[in-house]
Design a protein around this motif. Structure first.
Motif, PDB file in Angstrom:
ATOM      1  N   VAL A 169       0.856  -1.181   0.000  1.00  0.00           N
ATOM      2  CA  VAL A 169       0.000   0.000   0.000  1.00  0.00           C
ATOM      3  C   VAL A 169       0.898   1.239   0.000  1.00  0.00           C
ATOM      4  O   VAL A 169       1.920   1.285   0.678  1.00  0.00           O
ATOM      5  CB  VAL A 169      -1.011  -0.007   1.173  1.00  0.00           C
ATOM      6  N   VAL A 170       0.510   2.174  -0.821  1.00  0.00           N
ATOM      7  CA  VAL A 170       1.278   3.423  -0.950  1.00  0.00           C
ATOM      8  C   VAL A 170       0.462   4.549  -0.320  1.00  0.00           C
ATOM      9  O   VAL A 170      -0.724   4.684  -0.616  1.00  0.00           O
ATOM     10  CB  VAL A 170       1.548   3.740  -2.442  1.00  0.00           C
ATOM     11  N   LEU A 171       1.084   5.338   0.535  1.00  0.00           N
ATOM     12  CA  LEU A 171       0.367   6.402   1.255  1.00  0.00           C
ATOM     13  C   LEU A 171       1.014   7.767   1.058  1.00  0.00           C
ATOM     14  O   LEU A 171       2.235   7.870   0.910  1.00  0.00           O
ATOM     15  CB  LEU A 171       0.351   6.101   2.763  1.00  0.00           C
ATOM     16  N   GLY A 172       0.186   8.795   1.140  1.00  0.00           N
ATOM     17  CA  GLY A 172       0.679  10.181   1.118  1.00  0.00           C
ATOM     18  C   GLY A 172       0.493  10.830  -0.244  1.00  0.00           C
ATOM     19  O   GLY A 172       0.831  10.238  -1.269  1.00  0.00           O
ATOM     20  N   SER A 173      -0.024  12.062  -0.230  1.00  0.00           N
ATOM     21  CA  SER A 173      -0.356  12.699  -1.516  1.00  0.00           C
ATOM     22  C   SER A 173       0.868  12.978  -2.379  1.00  0.00           C
ATOM     23  O   SER A 173       0.759  13.113  -3.592  1.00  0.00           O
ATOM     24  CB  SER A 173      -1.135  14.003  -1.295  1.00  0.00           C
ATOM     25  N   LEU A 174       2.050  13.047  -1.775  1.00  0.00           N
ATOM     26  CA  LEU A 174       3.246  13.274  -2.609  1.00  0.00           C
ATOM     27  C   LEU A 174       3.487  12.098  -3.555  1.00  0.00           C
ATOM     28  O   LEU A 174       4.163  12.239  -4.565  1.00  0.00           O
ATOM     29  CB  LEU A 174       4.482  13.525  -1.733  1.00  0.00           C
ATOM     30  N   ALA A 175       2.932  10.927  -3.194  1.00  0.00           N
ATOM     31  CA  ALA A 175       3.125   9.743  -4.050  1.00  0.00           C
ATOM     32  C   ALA A 175       2.486   9.937  -5.411  1.00  0.00           C
ATOM     33  O   ALA A 175       2.988   9.442  -6.426  1.00  0.00           O
ATOM     34  CB  ALA A 175       2.540   8.509  -3.378  1.00  0.00           C
ATOM     35  N   GLU A 176       1.383  10.653  -5.448  1.00  0.00           N
ATOM     36  CA  GLU A 176       0.689  10.805  -6.737  1.00  0.00           C
ATOM     37  C   GLU A 176       1.023  12.137  -7.406  1.00  0.00           C
ATOM     38  O   GLU A 176       0.552  12.428  -8.501  1.00  0.00           O
ATOM     39  CB  GLU A 176      -0.824  10.689  -6.556  1.00  0.00           C
ATOM     40  N   SER A 177       1.825  12.941  -6.726  1.00  0.00           N
ATOM     41  CA  SER A 177       2.106  14.267  -7.282  1.00  0.00           C
ATOM     42  C   SER A 177       2.991  14.182  -8.523  1.00  0.00           C
ATOM     43  O   SER A 177       4.034  13.529  -8.526  1.00  0.00           O
ATOM     44  CB  SER A 177       2.789  15.154  -6.238  1.00  0.00           C
ATOM     45  N   LYS A 178       2.556  14.873  -9.555  1.00  0.00           N
ATOM     46  CA  LYS A 178       3.366  14.950 -10.779  1.00  0.00           C
ATOM     47  C   LYS A 178       4.032  16.324 -10.874  1.00  0.00           C
ATOM     48  O   LYS A 178       4.691  16.639 -11.856  1.00  0.00           O
ATOM     49  CB  LYS A 178       2.471  14.708 -12.007  1.00  0.00           C
ATOM     50  N   ASN A 179       3.820  17.113  -9.839  1.00  0.00           N
ATOM     51  CA  ASN A 179       4.332  18.478  -9.837  1.00  0.00           C
ATOM     52  C   ASN A 179       5.495  18.657  -8.861  1.00  0.00           C
ATOM     53  O   ASN A 179       6.564  19.129  -9.218  1.00  0.00           O
ATOM     54  CB  ASN A 179       3.192  19.431  -9.449  1.00  0.00           C
ATOM     55  N   SER A 180       5.255  18.235  -7.621  1.00  0.00           N
ATOM     56  CA  SER A 180       6.285  18.402  -6.595  1.00  0.00           C
ATOM     57  C   SER A 180       7.636  17.781  -6.985  1.00  0.00           C
ATOM     58  O   SER A 180       8.683  18.378  -6.740  1.00  0.00           O
ATOM     59  CB  SER A 180       5.772  17.808  -5.275  1.00  0.00           C
ATOM     60  N   PRO A 181       7.655  16.597  -7.613  1.00  0.00           N
ATOM     61  CA  PRO A 181       8.965  15.999  -7.955  1.00  0.00           C
ATOM     62  C   PRO A 181       9.787  16.833  -8.922  1.00  0.00           C
ATOM     63  O   PRO A 181      10.971  16.593  -9.088  1.00  0.00           O
ATOM     64  CB  PRO A 181       8.604  14.655  -8.605  1.00  0.00           C
ATOM     65  N   LEU A 182       9.151  17.810  -9.566  1.00  0.00           N
ATOM     66  CA  LEU A 182       9.916  18.656 -10.497  1.00  0.00           C
ATOM     67  C   LEU A 182      10.831  19.602  -9.724  1.00  0.00           C
ATOM     68  O   LEU A 182      11.778  20.155 -10.268  1.00  0.00           O
ATOM     69  CB  LEU A 182       8.970  19.465 -11.394  1.00  0.00           C
ATOM     70  N   GLY A 183      10.515  19.797  -8.423  1.00  0.00           N
ATOM     71  CA  GLY A 183      11.360  20.648  -7.593  1.00  0.00           C
ATOM     72  C   GLY A 183      11.176  22.116  -7.942  1.00  0.00           C
ATOM     73  O   GLY A 183      10.344  22.495  -8.777  1.00  0.00           O
ATOM     74  N   SER A 184      11.975  22.946  -7.292  1.00  0.00           N
ATOM     75  CA  SER A 184      11.891  24.378  -7.560  1.00  0.00           C
ATOM     76  C   SER A 184      12.779  24.725  -8.754  1.00  0.00           C
ATOM     77  O   SER A 184      13.469  23.868  -9.285  1.00  0.00           O
ATOM     78  CB  SER A 184      12.318  25.146  -6.316  1.00  0.00           C
ATOM     79  N   TRP A 185      12.776  25.980  -9.155  1.00  0.00           N
ATOM     80  CA  TRP A 185      13.588  26.453 -10.283  1.00  0.00           C
ATOM     81  C   TRP A 185      13.378  25.600 -11.525  1.00  0.00           C
ATOM     82  O   TRP A 185      14.278  24.893 -11.974  1.00  0.00           O
ATOM     83  CB  TRP A 185      15.074  26.467  -9.937  1.00  0.00           C
ATOM     84  N   ARG A 186      12.194  25.664 -12.054  1.00  0.00           N
ATOM     85  CA  ARG A 186      11.923  24.936 -13.312  1.00  0.00           C
ATOM     86  C   ARG A 186      10.920  25.763 -14.108  1.00  0.00           C
ATOM     87  O   ARG A 186       9.853  25.296 -14.472  1.00  0.00           O
ATOM     88  CB  ARG A 186      11.380  23.545 -13.009  1.00  0.00           C
ATOM     89  N   ILE A 187      11.340  27.001 -14.358  1.00  0.00           N
ATOM     90  CA  ILE A 187      10.425  27.981 -14.934  1.00  0.00           C
ATOM     91  C   ILE A 187       9.908  27.550 -16.307  1.00  0.00           C
ATOM     92  O   ILE A 187       8.767  27.803 -16.654  1.00  0.00           O
ATOM     93  CB  ILE A 187      11.130  29.357 -15.042  1.00  0.00           C
ATOM     94  N   ALA A 188      10.749  26.886 -17.082  1.00  0.00           N
ATOM     95  CA  ALA A 188      10.316  26.548 -18.447  1.00  0.00           C
ATOM     96  C   ALA A 188       9.547  25.232 -18.518  1.00  0.00           C
ATOM     97  O   ALA A 188       8.889  24.949 -19.518  1.00  0.00           O
ATOM     98  CB  ALA A 188      11.535  26.463 -19.363  1.00  0.00           C
ATOM     99  N   ALA A 189       9.635  24.427 -17.484  1.00  0.00           N
ATOM    100  CA  ALA A 189       8.979  23.115 -17.555  1.00  0.00           C
ATOM    101  C   ALA A 189       7.479  23.275 -17.299  1.00  0.00           C
ATOM    102  O   ALA A 189       7.063  24.155 -16.547  1.00  0.00           O
ATOM    103  CB  ALA A 189       9.597  22.182 -16.529  1.00  0.00           C
ATOM    104  N   ASP A 190       6.701  22.421 -17.912  1.00  0.00           N
ATOM    105  CA  ASP A 190       5.258  22.490 -17.686  1.00  0.00           C
ATOM    106  C   ASP A 190       4.915  21.816 -16.367  1.00  0.00           C
ATOM    107  O   ASP A 190       5.540  20.819 -15.993  1.00  0.00           O
ATOM    108  CB  ASP A 190       4.528  21.777 -18.834  1.00  0.00           C
ATOM    109  N   ASP A 191       3.922  22.370 -15.677  1.00  0.00           N
ATOM    110  CA  ASP A 191       3.477  21.768 -14.418  1.00  0.00           C
ATOM    111  C   ASP A 191       3.023  20.328 -14.664  1.00  0.00           C
ATOM    112  O   ASP A 191       2.580  19.977 -15.758  1.00  0.00           O
ATOM    113  CB  ASP A 191       2.285  22.559 -13.847  1.00  0.00           C
ATOM    114  N   ASP A 192       3.071  19.549 -13.623  1.00  0.00           N
ATOM    115  CA  ASP A 192       2.512  18.188 -13.643  1.00  0.00           C
ATOM    116  C   ASP A 192       3.103  17.294 -14.736  1.00  0.00           C
ATOM    117  O   ASP A 192       2.406  16.465 -15.308  1.00  0.00           O
ATOM    118  CB  ASP A 192       0.978  18.243 -13.829  1.00  0.00           C
ATOM    119  N   THR A 193       4.375  17.467 -15.009  1.00  0.00           N
ATOM    120  CA  THR A 193       4.970  16.647 -16.075  1.00  0.00           C
ATOM    121  C   THR A 193       5.942  15.587 -15.553  1.00  0.00           C
ATOM    122  O   THR A 193       6.598  14.914 -16.344  1.00  0.00           O
ATOM    123  CB  THR A 193       5.702  17.531 -17.108  1.00  0.00           C
ATOM    124  N   ALA A 194       6.032  15.451 -14.231  1.00  0.00           N
ATOM    125  CA  ALA A 194       6.908  14.391 -13.712  1.00  0.00           C
ATOM    126  C   ALA A 194       6.164  13.055 -13.726  1.00  0.00           C
ATOM    127  O   ALA A 194       4.935  13.019 -13.619  1.00  0.00           O
ATOM    128  CB  ALA A 194       7.339  14.719 -12.290  1.00  0.00           C
TER     129      ALA A 194
END
Ligand code: BGC
Length: 758
Positions: free
Chosen positions: A416-441
């Motif tokens: 079982v996998v827990l925690g909303s960061l598990a499904e996040s496609k945005n947070s794993p991109l980290g900070s300083w990624r001005i040109a990258a599209d949101d939710d692309t991880a």
């Protein structure tokens, strides 16, 4: 001084004036610059020193350049030398065309952008990459970033950041290579090479790099952003400056000043650092850019009375270009005309800026970075994704693996996998990624779902943040909503293994993201403890942009994997490591403290006059409430196999001055699978005219060994490793006894002594 004999060494890294091979003038280029400059008016020269932000992204206070129309007008007048954050071939072409075709002299713009860990295809955040200790992979990552940025019309990045920092509260540690100047220097060189290639820029896929932030930004008081730094000579020369010096030696084309003051002088007006050290003694031939409006910010600092004075101090100190401050154009022209600023300061700045433009080939073809076809082919290509996946896997650090809970079995388990960061496609991109599209991880969950052999269930259990943050908003952690806990507990109870993905949101670190508490934020600690009550078979997947204090987890949770923010391919990398298809080999580039009160805590600290055992009496150097050792030391990281070190040798007992010291050690893979180990060598100078740290990293090698295999790893030590900067800013190597320590972390196990220069 214990030893009377000592040598002052004149070498590449010393502060004696020296033009190095990568900072050589090309007479032909200089001639072209002479000709061009002879035609330039003072206004056009000052125009070259002005950089505007583009028309949309802002990484600081409101833009000063006015409306897009006003900016266009000023480009036409020759009052703009550079733009930042303009990106994409058509946008860049629009501004470049004005500069080239509508100004009197047609001088092309240099186009800057924060390409920090990728452009659209994102690599791990720089701190994570540093954990790989894999210089080739780091270079490759910067190369991918350069190629995508260049394909989008950019020809200059504001990176790599090489601020050494011992303070994980500082949000910008995610942008750097951690706490150590030796590792930091090697990584700085790798990144410069990745961005700039062989420094000829024959390829339109390489771009100019920037060493930032010069200097001392990693030492701001209280880890508070934009703050002051009080820095000793010792720390400045031995910790902070080495990566910058190394980057200059590697041929870096620009240097960015920092927002902080150093010992009372704003870095942007620090004449000693910029002119005397960087330009004169190190022989830097590129140009210096201010940080965003940092010239203007010298007024609120209480250093400059007004904008006029700020412009004067900055240019005299050697800040060649004004980033989005709007200070040089309105004031410098008059300052020069009235004789208050010497023409030679402006000329020096303009020459440096033009030199880099010539070197980038912009005068031969101002549109060489502007090719729509290339833009389409390169950005987001399959090859780039494969390359960032490779470095992502290499950046993961296995912190704990009791009873070999990892790797996960490929079948027959209920996970079982827990925690909303598990499904996040945005947070794993980290900070300083001005040109990258949101939710692309690729999310961790998506990565795990590719493994079909187990039963895999995802229950969110905890929404980590209240709202999805952005680069421009503060992260708000969920402090109240526990409504998912019960469902998560129920699922965890029935599972064989619980994978909990916890940590920080990707926008919790980076610029202006300092924190006073580095525990798991929000309700995550409580969530972890609640789940632990029903099932202790937990693998904690940490995703964060700085070291965290996770003492409770380190004690209770059997499996802990430090996964940082790994960029576009995050989920695939994490899943491959969790399932053992990739054997982790990362080592921490920064110390993990037990709690925030230990900060600053770093491995290369000094000894004390009372460094005794706790059994003796209470008056020893310690904390009453917490063990003084780190939770996880610098250089630490486990593998799915085990390594044994033996047979440490130094080729002689005693060395004459200038002799090379050869150290070797045998490394055996004593486990069942192939694995990689970062073999680390530390040195300690036992007595010196300035007390020396208890140990300092002076060599490392990433070795791969099959199960049962033994390899001999050899290091060569020279004066460069043995010496240090003294209080007179001289690089000295003192005779004496040295202790060499070798092992798999800064708690290196084997040691020997040798005599040098006696
Ligand atoms: C940062 C720099 C960055 C610049 C341009 C500043 O706020 O401190 O690191 O390069 O903005 O975006």
């Amino acid at each position: 001084m214990k030893f009377t004999q000592f040598f002052t060494i004149t070498m590449m890294m010393s502060l004696t004036t020296m033009i190095n091979a990568q900072q050589q003038l090309n007479p032909e280029t200089e001639k072209k610059i002479d000709i061009l400059m002879s035609k330039m008016t003072l206004e056009e020269k000052v125009g070259q020193m002005n950089q505007y932000n583009g028309f949309w992204d802002v990484t600081g206070p409101a833009p000063v350049g006015g409306t897009a129309e006003q900016k266009y007008e000023n480009i036409k007048k020759g009052l703009v030398g550079s733009m930042l954050t303009v990106r994409g071939v058509s946008e860049v072409k629009a501004v470049q065309k004005i500069a080239v075709e509508q100004t009197r002299l047609g001088i092309p713009l240099i186009i800057g952008f924060d390409v920090i860990h990728g452009y659209k295809t994102l690599s791990p955040i720089p701190l994570a990459e540093a954990a790989s200790w894999d210089l080739k992979a780091i270079e490759k990552s910067a190369q991918i970033a350069a190629s995508e940025a260049a394909a989008s019309g950019i020809n200059w990045t504001f990176g790599p950041m090489m601020d050494i920092s011992r303070d994980p509260r500082w949000g910008r540690v995610m942008e750097g290579a951690g706490e150590d100047p030796f590792l930091g220097s090697k990584i700085a060189i790798a990144r410069v090479k990745g961005f700039q290639g062989d420094n000829t820029f024959k390829s339109p896929l390489r771009i100019a790099a920037t060493a930032k932030h010069f200097a001392g930004y990693g030492f701001v008081d209280g880890a508070l952003e934009y703050n002051a730094a009080e820095i000793s000579t010792n720390t400045l020369y031995n910790q902070i400056l080495p990566p910058f010096n190394a980057a200059v030696d590697a041929g870096i084309k620009s240097v960015m000043t920092s927002f902080n003051t150093i010992n009372g002088i704003p870095a942007t007006a620090d004449r000693y650092l910029l002119r005397d050290v960087l330009k004169k003694k190190w022989g830097f031939l590129g140009f210096v850019i201010s940080d965003w409006a940092s010239i203007k910010e010298m007024i609120p600092w209480g250093f400059s009375k007004d904008e006029n004075e700020a412009a004067k101090s900055a240019v005299e100190a050697g800040t060649d270009m004004d980033m989005e401050g709007g200070i040089y154009v309105p004031y410098l022209i008059d300052l020069v005309k009235t004789g208050k600023v010497k023409q030679e300061h402006v000329d020096d700045a303009v020459r440096r800026i033009l030199r880099v433009k010539f070197e980038l080939g912009l005068f031969d073809d101002p549109y060489r970075f502007l090719d729509e076809k290339r833009e389409k082919e390169i950005i987001g290509s399959k090859a780039n994704r494969e390359a960032v996946l490779d470095i992502a896997k290499k950046s993961i650090v296995l912190l704990k693996n009791d009873q070999n809970i990892l790797p996960l079995k490929k079948s027959g388990q209920n996970i079982v996998v827990l925690g909303s960061l598990a499904e996040s496609k945005n947070s794993p991109l980290g900070s300083w990624r001005i040109a990258a599209d949101d939710d692309t991880a690729v999310s961790v969950l998506e990565g795990l779902q590719k493994y079909k052999g187990n039963s895999l269930k995802y229950v969110k259990g905890l929404e980590i943040t209240k709202v999805e943050p952005t680069f421009l908003t503060e992260v708000q952690y969920n402090m109240t909503d526990r409504s998912g806990f019960e469902e998560a507990k129920k699922a965890a109870k029935e599972a064989d293994i619980v994978v909990m993905v916890l940590g920080e949101h990707g926008f919790s670190s980076g610029e202006a993201r300092s924190r006073t508490n580095i525990d798991l934020p929000g309700l995550q600690q409580e969530f972890l403890e609640e789940i632990y009550k029903v099932n202790s078979n937990i693998v904690l997947v940490l995703t964060n942009g700085r070291p965290l204090s996770i003492s409770w987890a380190a004690e209770k949770i059997p499996g802990i994997l430090e996964c940082w923010q790994l960029g576009t391919e995050t989920g695939n990398a994490v899943a491959e490591v969790l399932y053992g298809d990739y054997n982790p080999s990362g080592k921490l580039p920064m110390t993990f403290p037990r709690n925030v009160g230990q900060i600053p805590i770093y491995y290369n600290h000094y000894s004390t006059g009372r460094f005794m055992d706790k059994d003796n009496n209470v008056f020893w150097s310690h904390y009453s409430d917490v063990d003084k050792t780190p939770l996880y030391p610098f250089g630490y990281g486990l593998s799915y196999t085990t390594f044994e070190y033996s047979n440490l040798k130094v080729n002689k007992k005693s060395f004459a001055k200038g002799e090379k010291i050869i150290v070797s050690v045998d490394l055996k893979n004593t486990g069942k699978v192939t694995g990689k180990e970062v073999v680390q060598l530390y040195l300690h100078d036992e007595f010196a005219s300035v007390v020396r740290p208890v140990k300092e990293l002076k060599g490392f090698e990433l070795a791969e060994l099959k199960a049962g295999e033994t390899k001999t790893i050899t290091f060569a030590l020279t004066d460069a490793e043995l010496g240090f900067y003294n209080h007179q800013h001289e690089f000295v190597v003192e005779a004496g006894t040295f202790k060499v320590m070798v092992g798999g972390s800064s708690n290196a196990g084997l040691s020997m002594k040798f005599e040098y220069g006696n």
